[in-house]
Write a protein that holds these residues in place. Structure first.
Motif, PDB file in Angstrom:
ATOM      1  N   SER A  41      -6.213  47.502  66.938  1.00  0.00           N
ATOM      2  CA  SER A  41      -6.979  48.707  66.608  1.00  0.00           C
ATOM      3  C   SER A  41      -7.205  48.847  65.104  1.00  0.00           C
ATOM      4  O   SER A  41      -8.119  49.529  64.668  1.00  0.00           O
ATOM      5  CB  SER A  41      -6.299  49.957  67.166  1.00  0.00           C
ATOM      6  N   CYS A  42      -6.379  48.164  64.293  1.00  0.00           N
ATOM      7  CA  CYS A  42      -6.564  48.206  62.835  1.00  0.00           C
ATOM      8  C   CYS A  42      -7.610  47.180  62.375  1.00  0.00           C
ATOM      9  O   CYS A  42      -7.941  47.126  61.200  1.00  0.00           O
ATOM     10  CB  CYS A  42      -5.233  47.967  62.109  1.00  0.00           C
ATOM     11  N   GLY A  43      -8.103  46.350  63.298  1.00  0.00           N
ATOM     12  CA  GLY A  43      -9.138  45.375  62.961  1.00  0.00           C
ATOM     13  C   GLY A  43      -8.629  43.963  62.734  1.00  0.00           C
ATOM     14  O   GLY A  43      -9.411  43.034  62.548  1.00  0.00           O
ATOM     15  N   GLU A  44      -7.322  43.778  62.752  1.00  0.00           N
ATOM     16  CA  GLU A  44      -6.731  42.453  62.525  1.00  0.00           C
ATOM     17  C   GLU A  44      -6.906  41.577  63.778  1.00  0.00           C
ATOM     18  O   GLU A  44      -6.595  42.006  64.884  1.00  0.00           O
ATOM     19  CB  GLU A  44      -5.249  42.620  62.195  1.00  0.00           C
ATOM     20  N   ILE A  45      -7.414  40.367  63.601  1.00  0.00           N
ATOM     21  CA  ILE A  45      -7.555  39.423  64.710  1.00  0.00           C
ATOM     22  C   ILE A  45      -6.211  38.758  64.961  1.00  0.00           C
ATOM     23  O   ILE A  45      -5.546  38.312  64.035  1.00  0.00           O
ATOM     24  CB  ILE A  45      -8.629  38.356  64.416  1.00  0.00           C
ATOM     25  N   ARG A  46      -5.809  38.701  66.228  1.00  0.00           N
ATOM     26  CA  ARG A  46      -4.532  38.075  66.597  1.00  0.00           C
ATOM     27  C   ARG A  46      -4.834  36.929  67.542  1.00  0.00           C
ATOM     28  O   ARG A  46      -5.507  37.097  68.552  1.00  0.00           O
ATOM     29  CB  ARG A  46      -3.637  39.112  67.279  1.00  0.00           C
ATOM     30  N   ARG A  47      -4.369  35.744  67.174  1.00  0.00           N
ATOM     31  CA  ARG A  47      -4.542  34.564  68.024  1.00  0.00           C
ATOM     32  C   ARG A  47      -3.190  34.026  68.428  1.00  0.00           C
ATOM     33  O   ARG A  47      -2.230  34.087  67.677  1.00  0.00           O
ATOM     34  CB  ARG A  47      -5.304  33.475  67.265  1.00  0.00           C
ATOM     35  N   HIS A  48      -3.150  33.481  69.630  1.00  0.00           N
ATOM     36  CA  HIS A  48      -1.953  32.845  70.149  1.00  0.00           C
ATOM     37  C   HIS A  48      -2.429  31.744  71.077  1.00  0.00           C
ATOM     38  O   HIS A  48      -3.545  31.787  71.589  1.00  0.00           O
ATOM     39  CB  HIS A  48      -1.102  33.856  70.923  1.00  0.00           C
ATOM     40  N   ALA A  49      -1.616  30.740  71.271  1.00  0.00           N
ATOM     41  CA  ALA A  49      -1.972  29.690  72.217  1.00  0.00           C
ATOM     42  C   ALA A  49      -0.713  28.991  72.693  1.00  0.00           C
ATOM     43  O   ALA A  49       0.318  29.012  72.017  1.00  0.00           O
ATOM     44  CB  ALA A  49      -2.919  28.681  71.564  1.00  0.00           C
ATOM     45  N   THR A  50      -0.816  28.392  73.849  1.00  0.00           N
ATOM     46  CA  THR A  50       0.255  27.553  74.355  1.00  0.00           C
ATOM     47  C   THR A  50      -0.343  26.178  74.619  1.00  0.00           C
ATOM     48  O   THR A  50      -1.535  26.053  74.896  1.00  0.00           O
ATOM     49  CB  THR A  50       0.853  28.120  75.659  1.00  0.00           C
ATOM     50  N   GLY A  51       0.487  25.158  74.499  1.00  0.00           N
ATOM     51  CA  GLY A  51       0.008  23.805  74.758  1.00  0.00           C
ATOM     52  C   GLY A  51       0.393  22.856  73.652  1.00  0.00           C
ATOM     53  O   GLY A  51       1.410  23.027  72.981  1.00  0.00           O
ATOM     54  N   ASP A  52      -0.445  21.851  73.428  1.00  0.00           N
ATOM     55  CA  ASP A  52      -0.212  20.808  72.439  1.00  0.00           C
ATOM     56  C   ASP A  52      -0.034  21.410  71.048  1.00  0.00           C
ATOM     57  O   ASP A  52      -0.880  22.152  70.562  1.00  0.00           O
ATOM     58  CB  ASP A  52      -1.397  19.835  72.454  1.00  0.00           C
ATOM     59  N   LYS A  53       1.086  21.090  70.401  1.00  0.00           N
ATOM     60  CA  LYS A  53       1.478  21.715  69.123  1.00  0.00           C
ATOM     61  C   LYS A  53       0.391  21.646  68.052  1.00  0.00           C
ATOM     62  O   LYS A  53       0.073  22.647  67.418  1.00  0.00           O
ATOM     63  CB  LYS A  53       2.765  21.044  68.626  1.00  0.00           C
ATOM     64  N   ASP A  54      -0.203  20.476  67.835  1.00  0.00           N
ATOM     65  CA  ASP A  54      -1.217  20.325  66.788  1.00  0.00           C
ATOM     66  C   ASP A  54      -2.481  21.130  67.097  1.00  0.00           C
ATOM     67  O   ASP A  54      -3.074  21.740  66.216  1.00  0.00           O
ATOM     68  CB  ASP A  54      -1.576  18.847  66.591  1.00  0.00           C
ATOM     69  N   VAL A  55      -2.896  21.120  68.353  1.00  0.00           N
ATOM     70  CA  VAL A  55      -4.088  21.859  68.747  1.00  0.00           C
ATOM     71  C   VAL A  55      -3.836  23.363  68.629  1.00  0.00           C
ATOM     72  O   VAL A  55      -4.694  24.110  68.167  1.00  0.00           O
ATOM     73  CB  VAL A  55      -4.522  21.475  70.182  1.00  0.00           C
TER      74      VAL A  55
END
Length: 69
Positions: A41-55
């Motif tokens: 809600s403050c406008g900050e983009i949050r990314r997360h992922a699971t899988g291959d470490k480098d990707v």
């Protein structure tokens, strides 16, 4: 029980510490990563992922899946 990844995850925003929900993004034929993205809600983009470490590291840093098949 299904092996499908969760459609949503919740994290604390690194900027304002509020809860931010990230949603599973559509992925083409790549099975190396399950990327999630959301906007606090403050406008900050949050990314997360699971899988291959480098990707995963590439996606979290740039928002792009950094390899092709």
């Amino acid at each position: 029980m299904s092996n499908k990844p969760s459609r949503t995850l919740t994290f604390k925003c690194t900027k304002c510490v509020k809860s931010v929900q990230v949603f599973l993004q559509k992925v083409s034929a790549c099975s190396h990563i399950q990327p999630y993205q959301g906007i606090c809600s403050c406008g900050e983009i949050r990314r997360h992922a699971t899988g291959d470490k480098d990707v995963v590291e590439s996606f979290v840093a740039t928002g792009e899946i950094g390899h092709h098949h």
